[in-house]
Write a protein that holds these residues in place. Structure first.
Motif, PDB file in Angstrom:
ATOM      1  N   ALA A  48       0.854  -1.147   0.250  1.00  0.00           N
ATOM      2  CA  ALA A  48      -0.096   0.143   0.162  1.00  0.00           C
ATOM      3  C   ALA A  48       1.056   1.253   0.168  1.00  0.00           C
ATOM      4  N   SER A  51       2.195   1.668  -3.282  1.00  0.00           N
ATOM      5  CA  SER A  51       1.441   2.055  -4.368  1.00  0.00           C
ATOM      6  C   SER A  51       0.827   3.551  -4.407  1.00  0.00           C
ATOM      7  N   GLN A  58      -2.624  -0.716  -5.722  1.00  0.00           N
ATOM      8  CA  GLN A  58      -1.969  -2.036  -5.034  1.00  0.00           C
ATOM      9  C   GLN A  58      -1.765  -3.312  -5.839  1.00  0.00           C
TER      10      GLN A  58
END
Length: 109
Positions: A48, A51, A58
């Motif tokens: 996460a 991302s 993700q």
């Protein structure tokens, strides 16, 4: 005697120079086989977090971590998202390693 104790006794009986060579080779092999997921985890980051830094879903980060072949720019961006820098060196027999400058680094400077 357990296998662990037997192995420990063998290790303890090795000369220090041999232990150092084994440790160095082990470290070399460990770094050779790190994949992106292991590298991210070693940096203490989640998918996460990566991302968000890369501004991508993700699921795309998960896909990248499973890729065995990708563009250098993608790999560089992933490494930058972890706070690192990607360097590539070229090694020829009987010559010192040569640091390769990525074309994209030259263009973006």
């Amino acid at each position: 005697m357990s296998k662990g104790k037997i192995l420990q006794n063998i290790w303890n009986d090795l000369p220090e120079e041999r232990k150092q060579r084994i440790k160095a080779l082990t470290e070399e092999l460990e770094t050779e086989y790190l994949n992106l997921q292991e590298l991210r985890k070693a940096a203490g980051l989640t998918q996460a977090e990566i991302s968000r830094s890369l501004q991508m879903p993700q699921s795309n980060v998960s896909r990248l971590e499973r890729e065995s072949d990708m563009l250098l720019s993608t790999l560089r961006n992933y490494i930058h998202a972890m706070g690192g820098n990607l360097t590539i060196s070229v090694e020829f027999p009987n010559k010192p390693p040569i640091q390769l400058n990525l074309l994209s680094d030259i263009v973006s400077s």
